[in-house]
Design a protein around this motif. Sequence first.
Motif, PDB file in Angstrom:
ATOM      1  N   ARG A   1       0.821  -1.216   0.000  1.00 19.38           N
ATOM      2  CA  ARG A   1       0.000   0.000   0.000  1.00 19.38           C
ATOM      3  C   ARG A   1       0.856   1.267   0.000  1.00 19.38           C
ATOM      4  O   ARG A   1       0.322   2.368  -0.097  1.00 19.38           O
ATOM      5  CB  ARG A   1      -0.949   0.005   1.201  1.00 19.38           C
ATOM      6  CG  ARG A   1      -2.041  -1.063   1.106  1.00 19.38           C
ATOM      7  CD  ARG A   1      -3.077  -0.935   2.218  1.00 19.38           C
ATOM      8  NE  ARG A   1      -3.962   0.200   1.968  1.00 19.38           N
ATOM      9  CZ  ARG A   1      -3.980   1.321   2.677  1.00 19.38           C
ATOM     10  NH1 ARG A   1      -3.142   1.477   3.684  1.00 19.38           N
ATOM     11  NH2 ARG A   1      -4.816   2.297   2.388  1.00 19.38           N
ATOM     12  N   LEU A   2       2.183   1.138   0.089  1.00 17.57           N
ATOM     13  CA  LEU A   2       3.043   2.317  -0.042  1.00 17.57           C
ATOM     14  C   LEU A   2       2.927   2.937  -1.428  1.00 17.57           C
ATOM     15  O   LEU A   2       3.306   4.094  -1.624  1.00 17.57           O
ATOM     16  CB  LEU A   2       4.504   1.942   0.250  1.00 17.57           C
ATOM     17  CG  LEU A   2       4.859   1.723   1.726  1.00 17.57           C
ATOM     18  CD1 LEU A   2       6.286   1.214   1.853  1.00 17.57           C
ATOM     19  CD2 LEU A   2       4.675   3.014   2.513  1.00 17.57           C
ATOM     20  N   ALA A   3       2.411   2.175  -2.398  1.00 16.40           N
ATOM     21  CA  ALA A   3       2.137   2.761  -3.715  1.00 16.40           C
ATOM     22  C   ALA A   3       1.067   3.837  -3.619  1.00 16.40           C
ATOM     23  O   ALA A   3       0.943   4.681  -4.514  1.00 16.40           O
ATOM     24  CB  ALA A   3       1.711   1.671  -4.694  1.00 16.40           C
ATOM     25  N   LEU A   4       0.293   3.832  -2.532  1.00 16.82           N
ATOM     26  CA  LEU A   4      -0.768   4.823  -2.310  1.00 16.82           C
ATOM     27  C   LEU A   4      -0.304   5.899  -1.337  1.00 16.82           C
ATOM     28  O   LEU A   4      -1.126   6.521  -0.656  1.00 16.82           O
ATOM     29  CB  LEU A   4      -2.023   4.129  -1.766  1.00 16.82           C
ATOM     30  CG  LEU A   4      -2.519   2.908  -2.547  1.00 16.82           C
ATOM     31  CD1 LEU A   4      -3.684   2.257  -1.825  1.00 16.82           C
ATOM     32  CD2 LEU A   4      -2.917   3.315  -3.962  1.00 16.82           C
ATOM     33  N   LEU A   5       0.998   6.114  -1.264  1.00 16.93           N
ATOM     34  CA  LEU A   5       1.551   7.041  -0.280  1.00 16.93           C
ATOM     35  C   LEU A   5       0.928   8.430  -0.368  1.00 16.93           C
ATOM     36  O   LEU A   5       0.701   9.083   0.656  1.00 16.93           O
ATOM     37  CB  LEU A   5       3.069   7.134  -0.462  1.00 16.93           C
ATOM     38  CG  LEU A   5       3.855   7.799   0.665  1.00 16.93           C
ATOM     39  CD1 LEU A   5       3.873   6.906   1.897  1.00 16.93           C
ATOM     40  CD2 LEU A   5       5.275   8.117   0.219  1.00 16.93           C
ATOM     41  N   MET A   6       0.625   8.907  -1.586  1.00 16.95           N
ATOM     42  CA  MET A   6       0.079  10.247  -1.751  1.00 16.95           C
ATOM     43  C   MET A   6      -1.439  10.280  -1.595  1.00 16.95           C
ATOM     44  O   MET A   6      -2.025  11.352  -1.453  1.00 16.95           O
ATOM     45  CB  MET A   6       0.473  10.802  -3.123  1.00 16.95           C
ATOM     46  CG  MET A   6       1.964  10.735  -3.405  1.00 16.95           C
ATOM     47  SD  MET A   6       2.984  11.508  -2.125  1.00 16.95           S
ATOM     48  CE  MET A   6       2.556  13.232  -2.364  1.00 16.95           C
TER      49      MET A   6
ATOM     50  N   GLY B   1       6.743   2.329  -3.570  1.00 14.09           N
ATOM     51  CA  GLY B   1       5.552   1.604  -3.974  1.00 14.09           C
ATOM     52  C   GLY B   1       5.840   0.275  -4.621  1.00 14.09           C
ATOM     53  O   GLY B   1       4.935  -0.553  -4.769  1.00 14.09           O
ATOM     54  N   SER B   2       7.090   0.029  -5.021  1.00 19.57           N
ATOM     55  CA  SER B   2       7.446  -1.220  -5.698  1.00 19.57           C
ATOM     56  C   SER B   2       8.128  -2.225  -4.777  1.00 19.57           C
ATOM     57  O   SER B   2       8.534  -3.292  -5.240  1.00 19.57           O
ATOM     58  CB  SER B   2       8.388  -0.918  -6.877  1.00 19.57           C
ATOM     59  OG  SER B   2       7.785  -0.033  -7.793  1.00 19.57           O
TER      60      SER B   2
END
Length: 675
Positions: free
Chosen positions: A242-247, A581-582
């Motif tokens: 879910r770090l790909a959704l950081l923003m 995110g990767s």
Amino acid sequence: MSSPFLSQLAELQRADRTRAKWVIVPSHSLGHTLGERLALDGAGWTNVRFATPLDLALPMAAPFLVERGVDPAPDGIGPALIMRLLLELPARVPSYFRGLAEQPQMAEALWVAIAELRMAGGTAAALPRAAFTDERKHAELRALLAAYEQHLVARRLADRAVVFHEALAHLDVCPIQPADLSIELPTTIWAPLERRLLDSLPGRRVVPRALDLPGLDVPRRMTGLAAPADAVTPAPRSNAERLALLMEPAAAAPAGDDTLTMFCAGGREAEVEEIFRRIGRAGLALDQVEIACPRTEQAALVWEKAQRHEWPITIGPGIPIALTRPARALLAFCEWVEGGLPASRLRRMLQSGDVRVSESGEGLSAGQAARLLARAQATWGRQTYAAAPGRLAEHHRGRAADPELSEDARARHAERLDQTRRLQAWTAALLALVPEAPSAPLGRWLEAAVTVVKAFARKSSELDGEATVALTEALADLRALADLARPASDALALIRGRLDGLSVGGDRARPGHLHVTTLADAGYAGRAHTFVLGLEEGGVFPTLVEDPVLLDTERAGIDPALRTSADRVGEALYRIVSRLGSLGGRVCLSYSRRDLREARATFPSWVLLQAVRVLQPHETWTYDKLVGALGEPVSAVPAEPAAALSDAGWWLARLAEGGGSAGPAVGEGFPAPGP
């Protein structure tokens, strides 16, 4: 969540194993890493050819350049050459940068700007006057660029820009054939000349897939200089993914697992020590762990800790060359000369272990030489190194021949006499490197520096050997200024300046090794456990500072493809968020609450604040609440002895367990030194 690009490469490999597939990457190490990922995932990399744009341009341009007698320009000669050309500009050319021409940082900045202009296709004739805020600056920069172009022509040299221009003129000899496939690493922003060549290549191009990053603006230059990509919407299956959704943390519900964790530390060393403790406590295989650092100096700290614990490690960006023995010996030599040749500094240089008196160490060690120098009461200046040891030698000669002394005593004095003579010979050889004249040609100083590195510096590891080669090559780049007579302080400043930014020991991830990389390159090795350290405010992204040579307005006026300060920050933000995110697997984020070297408090980056919002998007998070949630910062001392990685750590943890009652016993066993 696997990388969309790697999944695409695997699909291409399975669908068409026999066709040549060219993957354009920014570096060879990254190409090898991606190839290993394919092999480990079972796809293999037969007929997959990883190449940089320069790898493609060289075979296209080299035969025609060689036919005309044109040789490649040395890579590292740029700053020294630019300094020389700037100093030799005619007096009629208005002066703007020349007042700082002899400063290594100024020459480096000018070279970077000129190299960037040339890779954008710029020439002296095309440099627009209207783009510059100062007429003198335009005139001098244009004259400098013209002098550089004339130097290449007169010496029959080809820099990188010349190679790409020549390659563009011979597309018919491209190594990529019309039937081949080609694909670029997505989101890579190439230089304009690289982009022109890649757009002109034959073969069938495959549009790469890239992870879509909700809430993050695509950098301005990416639309024109990076390959068009198919955006893949993230479908996270864990909190780490879910770090790909950081923003946009609220775009998906939390997964409810522990794949994303955080902690804070009381200092940078404590932060690294805690990461090592977590690796040891979990029993992780080192080649399943990657540590990502926003800055290269943090990678050097991880390397030092790994050496202390004897853990095998690879460092992607390498370590600063100043940490190696040859570089430390050279820097100490420069300090000794600039300080007036004081014996106190020479003793420290000998005691450091970075220099050697003899290759084998027999007869006289560096430590013995330092003690003899102190016993001789040498002070400073060239003469003291002959007079003081000479008096000591006479003393030992007389005592060695004294019939009233015992045979053992005479033997000891004879041995000291021999050591003193060796010291005299060694100091004489070292002093012979230092010109006596107030001003000497730079070439003389370069020869002295190379001799210090090769003959006087101690080499105790393979890294020191690599540093010796790198320093010798870096100093050779200054040969363009060899006949330039300069005072010692100026010459030594130029020599020290060549060490800035040099690193050694850089390597890709290897089996059995812990791997350390920059945050901008994290995750390519595909390891199951990633630690991201150093997430302090102001330490993750570059600062918004304009280039010292070409201002943002001037860059926009010259060529919109040139990177401005805003572009540098925006591109770094996009790359770092895309790498976070990767990652996948298990991710641990951390920061240090104090900078112990500067004795000041530090604060978490907004990256950590967004990450905690990823974990709990329905709560209202502030920095104060984040600091409170992270709890007490961890120390370099483990919380319990069983977590210690060394005897010293175990001892300190046991001491902490004892509380105040252990203090008197420690004081009795280790009394404080007297006044």
